[in-house]
Design a protein around this motif. Structure first.
Motif, PDB file in Angstrom:
ATOM      1  N   MET A   1      36.751  46.856  32.682  1.00 27.15           N
ATOM      2  CA  MET A   1      37.751  46.011  32.006  1.00 27.15           C
ATOM      3  C   MET A   1      38.944  46.899  31.733  1.00 27.15           C
ATOM      4  O   MET A   1      39.724  46.613  31.306  1.00 27.15           O
ATOM      5  CB  MET A   1      37.459  45.308  30.954  1.00 27.15           C
ATOM      6  N   LYS A   2      38.675  48.452  31.588  1.00 25.37           N
ATOM      7  CA  LYS A   2      39.577  49.221  31.305  1.00 25.37           C
ATOM      8  C   LYS A   2      40.263  49.966  32.428  1.00 25.37           C
ATOM      9  O   LYS A   2      39.612  49.954  33.792  1.00 25.37           O
ATOM     10  CB  LYS A   2      38.890  50.463  30.462  1.00 25.37           C
ATOM     11  N   MET A   3      41.332  50.629  32.209  1.00 27.04           N
ATOM     12  CA  MET A   3      42.142  51.327  33.224  1.00 27.04           C
ATOM     13  C   MET A   3      41.161  52.712  33.576  1.00 27.04           C
ATOM     14  O   MET A   3      40.669  53.369  32.829  1.00 27.04           O
ATOM     15  CB  MET A   3      43.487  51.797  32.772  1.00 27.04           C
ATOM     16  N   LYS A   4      41.088  52.848  34.968  1.00 30.63           N
ATOM     17  CA  LYS A   4      40.282  54.158  35.085  1.00 30.63           C
ATOM     18  C   LYS A   4      40.893  55.424  34.738  1.00 30.63           C
ATOM     19  O   LYS A   4      42.181  55.653  34.815  1.00 30.63           O
ATOM     20  CB  LYS A   4      40.268  54.417  36.778  1.00 30.63           C
ATOM     21  N   ASN A 267      41.349  42.513  35.216  1.00 28.38           N
ATOM     22  CA  ASN A 267      42.533  42.432  34.287  1.00 28.38           C
ATOM     23  C   ASN A 267      43.615  43.223  35.020  1.00 28.38           C
ATOM     24  O   ASN A 267      43.852  43.702  36.132  1.00 28.38           O
ATOM     25  CB  ASN A 267      42.073  43.073  32.764  1.00 28.38           C
ATOM     26  N   LEU A 268      44.753  43.434  34.300  1.00 31.06           N
ATOM     27  CA  LEU A 268      46.094  44.122  34.817  1.00 31.06           C
ATOM     28  C   LEU A 268      45.807  45.761  35.346  1.00 31.06           C
ATOM     29  O   LEU A 268      46.550  46.200  36.349  1.00 31.06           O
ATOM     30  CB  LEU A 268      47.027  44.178  34.074  1.00 31.06           C
ATOM     31  N   THR A 338      51.539  53.106  32.134  1.00 30.74           N
ATOM     32  CA  THR A 338      50.199  52.696  32.146  1.00 30.74           C
ATOM     33  C   THR A 338      49.738  51.342  32.951  1.00 30.74           C
ATOM     34  O   THR A 338      48.946  51.151  32.977  1.00 30.74           O
ATOM     35  CB  THR A 338      49.657  52.629  30.494  1.00 30.74           C
ATOM     36  N   GLY A 339      51.017  50.625  32.948  1.00 31.18           N
ATOM     37  CA  GLY A 339      50.800  49.387  33.745  1.00 31.18           C
ATOM     38  C   GLY A 339      50.379  48.212  32.881  1.00 31.18           C
ATOM     39  O   GLY A 339      49.755  47.424  33.297  1.00 31.18           O
ATOM     40  N   GLN A 340      50.619  48.428  31.563  1.00 31.75           N
ATOM     41  CA  GLN A 340      50.115  47.235  30.569  1.00 31.75           C
ATOM     42  C   GLN A 340      51.169  46.699  29.861  1.00 31.75           C
ATOM     43  O   GLN A 340      52.339  46.705  30.196  1.00 31.75           O
ATOM     44  CB  GLN A 340      49.177  47.971  29.663  1.00 31.75           C
ATOM     45  N   ILE A 341      50.774  45.771  29.003  1.00 33.77           N
ATOM     46  CA  ILE A 341      51.816  44.778  28.322  1.00 33.77           C
ATOM     47  C   ILE A 341      52.446  45.593  27.171  1.00 33.77           C
ATOM     48  O   ILE A 341      51.563  45.598  26.237  1.00 33.77           O
ATOM     49  CB  ILE A 341      51.215  43.452  28.136  1.00 33.77           C
ATOM     50  N   PRO A 342      53.702  45.447  27.111  1.00 33.67           N
ATOM     51  CA  PRO A 342      54.337  46.221  25.894  1.00 33.67           C
ATOM     52  C   PRO A 342      54.098  45.199  24.565  1.00 33.67           C
ATOM     53  O   PRO A 342      54.126  44.052  24.758  1.00 33.67           O
ATOM     54  CB  PRO A 342      55.580  46.510  26.146  1.00 33.67           C
ATOM     55  N   HIS A 358      52.832  40.613  38.597  1.00 35.19           N
ATOM     56  CA  HIS A 358      51.525  40.638  37.652  1.00 35.19           C
ATOM     57  C   HIS A 358      51.777  40.688  36.468  1.00 35.19           C
ATOM     58  O   HIS A 358      51.257  39.745  35.447  1.00 35.19           O
ATOM     59  CB  HIS A 358      50.439  41.425  38.225  1.00 35.19           C
ATOM     60  N   LEU A 359      52.641  41.663  35.966  1.00 37.69           N
ATOM     61  CA  LEU A 359      52.984  41.829  34.574  1.00 37.69           C
ATOM     62  C   LEU A 359      53.943  40.743  33.894  1.00 37.69           C
ATOM     63  O   LEU A 359      53.736  40.465  32.839  1.00 37.69           O
ATOM     64  CB  LEU A 359      53.634  43.190  34.250  1.00 37.69           C
ATOM     65  N   LYS A 360      54.763  40.587  34.871  1.00 36.21           N
ATOM     66  CA  LYS A 360      55.717  39.224  34.308  1.00 36.21           C
ATOM     67  C   LYS A 360      54.635  37.939  34.111  1.00 36.21           C
ATOM     68  O   LYS A 360      55.009  37.280  33.009  1.00 36.21           O
ATOM     69  CB  LYS A 360      56.757  38.863  35.455  1.00 36.21           C
TER      70      LYS A 360
END
Length: 429
Positions: A1-4, A267-268, A338-342, A358-360
């Motif tokens: 579930m985490k970023m690599k 996940n994202l 990081t490609g995550q949600i601010p 995908h983020l939007k």
């Protein structure tokens, strides 16, 4: 579930040999205030913080930030040791998955009063703030959110032209897109990390709004959750590969990367893996579908952010650094890398994010007033062991037909109910 995370960068962690506490200056007679910052996921994120610290120090020449990168696998132990020894950092990266452990040791300074006069007041996402407050018994803000993640279903656009809006449509698509012997509509995560994903799916289907009812009993075995798990387990080997029973994250991503699987729940954080395998124009993502009730329910991922420790001798400087990290500039830069949600709502509107479908989708989903967010009990000390070592092997039995979904969820519910009762007794809740 985490970023690599690229742990090959661990050489940067040599700085951990430096003392953790605050001191009066950066070098003898410098006149600067030095604060120590622990990154709770040191490695690949180190260059991001190095750039942000450089910007912060340029704007605040009287403050020097000493960076210490801590591997994610050992960060909780490092914090516990530092608290026991009275040698904590001034500021630390913290997530809601172990926030309760730190507050239980009375190690953190609440941010509520600081936030009322901060420049970021009113600019941090309400769902993330709420998720933080629900993680601790007294409802205070011991962690200033910087980012979060969201579960999505990734899909190949050449196989699925229109994303399903409901779980019924999802199951129909999974069946329709299966063309044996080597094309499947979906891949199930049956190995490590499977439980959080199935929890997210069940609650999005059932629409149950809390993990515990008013009496403290777990809702995991709600009839609607049982109904969903029965349907999902029914996909195994019919619309998914047989190898899915042992799928962990790398195996699941590899299988999806072959192009023979149409949909994959994660996940994202796996975006870059999918882009590498397929190209960004060939992949899409949709929020977990709605259940029979029609309302979208999202199980909250852990919120990652920043905490000021009570032992800090330079709290004003520490809060100033936190304020910069969650400001529009700092928060946007960090999450773009990081490609995550601010967490900063101004950063959520930036062009880089709006240009990533995908983020939007994730931001729009979380900000939709009709979206119901369910917070898992990350505060329970046993939550991690219950949802990993205790029940992952049992979920595999469900997929193999060796255990019924009802029995599995009854077992999981009892473990969570017992842990909740123990926690309430310990905290006086």
């Amino acid at each position: 579930m985490k970023m690599k995370v690229a742990w090959a960068a661990l050489a940067v962690l040599a700085v951990t040999a430096t003392g953790c506490g605050s001191d009066s200056g950066s070098g003898e007679g410098s006149g600067k205030t030095t604060i120590t910052f622990w990154d709770n996921n040191g490695g690949a994120r180190t260059p991001i913080y190095q750039e942000l610290i450089k910007r912060f120090e340029a704007a605040n020449p009287s403050i020097h930030v000493e960076y210490v990168g801590i591997p994610i696998a050992s960060v909780q132990q490092k914090y516990d040791t530092a608290i026991a020894g009275g040698d904590t950092p001034d500021v630390g990266g913290v997530t809601t998955s172990y926030l309760a452990n730190l507050t239980g040791q009375q190690a953190l300074e609440p941010a509520d009063e600081w936030l009322t006069t901060s420049a970021v007041n009113g600019k941090l996402a309400a769902p993330m703030l709420d998720s933080v407050r629900k993680t601790v018994p007294d409802g205070k803000l011991y962690l200033v959110p910087g980012t979060s993640n969201m579960d999505v279903v990734w899909y190949l656009k050449d196989k699925l032209q229109q994303a399903p809006g409901t779980w019924d449509e999802f199951f129909a698509d999974a069946d329709k897109l299966t063309k044996k012997p080597d094309a499947y509509g979906y891949t199930i995560r049956g190995g490590a990390g499977s439980i959080f994903q199935i929890l997210a799916e069940m609650y999005s289907y059932s629409g149950v709004s809390e993990f515990f009812d008013a009496s403290g009993k777990s809702t995991v075995n709600d009839p609607k959750n049982v109904e969903f798990l029965t349907k999902m387990a029914g996909l195994y080997k019919k619309d998914t590969p047989e190898a899915d029973v042992t799928n962990d994250f790398p195996k699941m991503v590899a299988a999806f990367g072959t192009g023979k699987i149409a949909m994959m729940h994660h996940n994202l954080g796996s975006y870059n893996d999918h882009v590498k395998a397929h190209g960004k124009d060939k992949i899409g993502a949709f929020a977990l579908p709605t259940g029979p009730g029609g309302r979208r329910t999202v199980v909250a991922n852990p919120v990652d952010g920043f905490a000021v420790f009570k032992g800090s001798e330079h709290k004003d400087a520490a809060w100033k650094f936190v304020e910069f990290l969650v400001s529009h500039e700092g928060n946007s830069y960090w999450n773009q890398q990081t490609g995550q949600i601010p967490a900063n709502t101004e950063a959520q509107g930036d062009s880089w994010l709006q240009g990533l479908e995908h983020l939007k989708t994730a931001v729009d989903t979380l900000n939709d007033p009709n979206t119901q967010v369910v917070s898992p009990p990350y505060y329970l000390p046993q939550f991690s062991s219950i949802t990993k070592a205790d029940t992952e092997p049992l979920f595999q039995k469900v997929l193999l037909g060796q255990m019924q979904p009802q029995e599995f969820l009854d077992t999981l519910a009892q473990k969570l109910t017992d842990a909740q009762a123990e926690w309430k007794k310990a905290t006086g809740g």
